[in-house]
Design a protein around this motif. Structure first.
Motif, PDB file in Angstrom:
ATOM      1  N   ASP A  68      55.556  35.444  44.639  1.00 45.83           N
ATOM      2  CA  ASP A  68      54.821  34.178  44.373  1.00 45.83           C
ATOM      3  C   ASP A  68      53.877  34.539  43.328  1.00 45.83           C
ATOM      4  OD1 ASP A  68      56.689  33.209  46.093  1.00 45.83           O
ATOM      5  OD2 ASP A  68      55.242  33.614  47.820  1.00 45.83           O
ATOM      6  N   ALA A  69      53.114  35.615  43.394  1.00 42.33           N
ATOM      7  CA  ALA A  69      51.760  35.617  42.565  1.00 42.33           C
ATOM      8  C   ALA A  69      51.447  36.912  42.633  1.00 42.33           C
ATOM      9  CB  ALA A  69      50.508  34.984  43.639  1.00 42.33           C
ATOM     10  N   ILE A  70      50.874  37.315  41.377  1.00 44.96           N
ATOM     11  CA  ILE A  70      50.551  38.753  40.849  1.00 44.96           C
ATOM     12  C   ILE A  70      49.033  39.080  41.097  1.00 44.96           C
ATOM     13  CG2 ILE A  70      50.905  40.095  38.876  1.00 44.96           C
ATOM     14  CD1 ILE A  70      53.064  37.407  39.308  1.00 44.96           C
ATOM     15  N   LEU A  71      48.792  40.384  41.288  1.00 43.84           N
ATOM     16  CA  LEU A  71      47.580  40.924  41.179  1.00 43.84           C
ATOM     17  C   LEU A  71      47.499  41.925  40.223  1.00 43.84           C
ATOM     18  CD1 LEU A  71      45.887  41.726  44.829  1.00 43.84           C
ATOM     19  CD2 LEU A  71      45.964  39.337  43.591  1.00 43.84           C
ATOM     20  N   VAL A  72      46.801  41.943  39.034  1.00 43.65           N
ATOM     21  CA  VAL A  72      47.000  42.947  38.152  1.00 43.65           C
ATOM     22  C   VAL A  72      45.696  43.824  38.318  1.00 43.65           C
ATOM     23  CG1 VAL A  72      46.895  43.432  35.402  1.00 43.65           C
ATOM     24  CG2 VAL A  72      47.956  41.584  36.515  1.00 43.65           C
ATOM     25  N   PRO A  92      50.893  32.344  39.283  1.00 43.37           N
ATOM     26  CA  PRO A  92      49.476  32.564  39.460  1.00 43.37           C
ATOM     27  C   PRO A  92      49.168  34.067  39.369  1.00 43.37           C
ATOM     28  CG  PRO A  92      50.144  31.091  41.228  1.00 43.37           C
ATOM     29  CD  PRO A  92      51.292  31.585  40.525  1.00 43.37           C
ATOM     30  N   VAL A  93      48.245  34.530  38.818  1.00 44.52           N
ATOM     31  CA  VAL A  93      47.726  35.777  38.464  1.00 44.52           C
ATOM     32  C   VAL A  93      46.331  36.207  38.694  1.00 44.52           C
ATOM     33  CG1 VAL A  93      47.972  35.489  36.038  1.00 44.52           C
ATOM     34  CG2 VAL A  93      47.850  37.711  36.906  1.00 44.52           C
ATOM     35  N   ARG A 119      46.164  25.769  35.243  1.00 38.58           N
ATOM     36  CA  ARG A 119      45.366  26.960  35.544  1.00 38.58           C
ATOM     37  C   ARG A 119      46.405  27.759  36.115  1.00 38.58           C
ATOM     38  NH1 ARG A 119      39.455  28.059  37.083  1.00 38.58           N
ATOM     39  NH2 ARG A 119      40.285  30.143  37.228  1.00 38.58           N
ATOM     40  N   LEU A 120      46.259  29.170  36.008  1.00 42.39           N
ATOM     41  CA  LEU A 120      47.188  30.231  36.794  1.00 42.39           C
ATOM     42  C   LEU A 120      46.438  31.274  37.132  1.00 42.39           C
ATOM     43  CD1 LEU A 120      50.675  29.971  34.950  1.00 42.39           C
ATOM     44  CD2 LEU A 120      50.222  29.060  37.179  1.00 42.39           C
ATOM     45  N   VAL A 121      45.319  31.694  36.211  1.00 44.03           N
ATOM     46  CA  VAL A 121      44.525  32.830  36.087  1.00 44.03           C
ATOM     47  C   VAL A 121      43.209  32.947  36.662  1.00 44.03           C
ATOM     48  CG1 VAL A 121      43.482  34.606  34.475  1.00 44.03           C
ATOM     49  CG2 VAL A 121      45.519  33.283  33.503  1.00 44.03           C
ATOM     50  N   GLN A 122      42.817  33.850  37.516  1.00 40.48           N
ATOM     51  CA  GLN A 122      41.760  34.097  38.204  1.00 40.48           C
ATOM     52  C   GLN A 122      41.220  35.448  37.709  1.00 40.48           C
ATOM     53  OE1 GLN A 122      40.754  33.062  42.367  1.00 40.48           O
ATOM     54  NE2 GLN A 122      39.297  34.710  42.410  1.00 40.48           N
TER      55      GLN A 122
END
Ligand code: NAP
Length: 336
Positions: A68-72, A92-93, A119-122
């Motif tokens: 569902d969401a990604i951590l880079v 969301p990332v 917005r998708l990016v934090q």
């Protein structure tokens, strides 16, 4: 509902974030991991005892139906491609700093996110989630010291690796002040200058240490930040805001005071991770909650972009010795 997270990059901070999301925070679990070295990713999954699929491609992880969401949390130069890929997938990332290693790379992400329309990016700037910085900002915002006029700040590390360079004092170290102080003052930078005091004998030959970075904001606030990465005695973050009616200081991390052997003392932390350990938890819980709530908040791609533009000006100032202008476009309404 539990948020299923995929993590790209299982190095030092990646492992920390996997641990906190899966075991310490609420509302999320790690279901997929990737690392340029798949053996490393497999070992992390095994050591932590989590049931996460190991992907050999970060892009396949992003596209996986159950993610569902990604951590880079991979190496900085790879961030841009993975964040763009997550935006393309509409997921969301959370991207550790830097958002991208060039201002243009950050701008590409800003444009892609604005084209997506939501917005998708934090970006992983954690100081706005630190209790001390939040308390300091509340004092400023309540007008208790009047309008801020000057800031005196310091970012000190006991030592750094031999590979640390003079430029890294900006892109790896000062970058946190660049983000946090603009947020603290609700202001943006217009110029930067870097001056070099007498060099410490503790610094390696190739490294200029300490450095003093002088920033000026659009409202005319003058900021000095001492970056001293071989200070020996501890990891020490200082921030004093001088206002029209008073002074506010960032609180010291809590530490037991001892009276012993004719000394009154408190310990100073040595490890940066310990200084901001709670802020990392709060920052990632905020990401999980905001995704669950349907809108990503916190430090934005725009903040990542403006930090990169400011860092570029600081590096130009390191080289020229001059006051370098910082030209930032107007903040788009999209970013509030
Ligand atoms: P690290 O220990 O080197 O971990 C990075 C991991 O990503 C390594 O396992 C690396 O593999 C892997 N990797 C590199 N390129 C990749 C790619 N293209 N695809 C997938 N995996 C890839 O570094 P770190 O200290 O965890 O830092 C990671 C990021 O977090 C950096 O951008 C750093 O600036 C940031 N960070 C932020 C904070 C903060 O305070 N917010 C603190 C620490 C780090 P190899 O080792 O095989 O190259």
């Amino acid at each position: 509902m539990t948020l299923n997270i995929g993590v790209i990059g299982t190095g030092m901070i990646g492992q920390d974030h996997i641990r906190r999301c899966h075991f310490a925070l609420s509302g999320a679990q790690i279901v997929a991991v990737n690392d340029i070295n798949p053996e490393q990713a497999r070992k992390v999954v095994q050591d932590l005892g989590i049931e996460a699929e190991v992907y050999v491609s970060g892009h396949e992880l992003i596209d996986a139906a159950n993610v569902d969401a990604i951590l880079v949390t991979s190496w900085g130069p790879s961030h841009e491609e993975f964040v763009l890929s997550a935006i393309r997938a509409g997921k969301p990332v959370f991207c550790e700093k830097p958002l991208a290693v060039t201002a243009q790379g950050c701008k590409n992400i800003v444009e892609a996110e604005m084209n997506h329309g939501k917005r998708l990016v934090q970006v992983g700037f954690m100081r706005p989630y630190d209790q001390g910085y939040r308390a300091l900002k509340a004092v400023i915002d309540q007008g208790r010291i009047g309008e801020p006029l000057m800031l005196h700040c310091a970012h000190r590390n006991p030592t750094v690796a031999d590979t640390y360079t003079t430029e890294m004092a900006i892109v790896d170290t000062l970058i946190h002040e660049i983000n946090a102080l603009a947020w603290l003052l609700d202001d943006q930078y217009v110029s930067a200058q870097v001056i070099y005091p007498r060099k410490s004998s503790q610094a390696l030959a190739h490294l200029k240490d300490p450095q003093i970075v002088l920033l000026e904001t659009a409202k005319g606030v003058r900021i000095d930040v001492e970056v001293f990465v071989n200070c020996q005695y501890g990891y020490d973050i200082q921030c004093e805001v001088v206002g029209e009616k008073g002074i506010a200081r960032l609180p010291e991390p809590s530490s037991v005071q001892t009276r012993s052997g004719a000394r009154l003392s408190t310990d100073i932390l040595m490890d940066w991770k310990e200084r901001f350990i709670e802020a990392y938890d709060v920052e990632l819980q905020a990401f999980i909650n905001s995704v669950a709530g349907g809108s990503v908040q916190g430090p934005s791609a725009w903040d990542g972009y403006t930090a990169a533009v400011t860092a570029d000006a600081c590096i130009a100032a390191q080289r020229s010795g001059l006051i370098e202008p910082i030209k930032l476009p107007q903040r788009p309404a999209f970013y509030g």
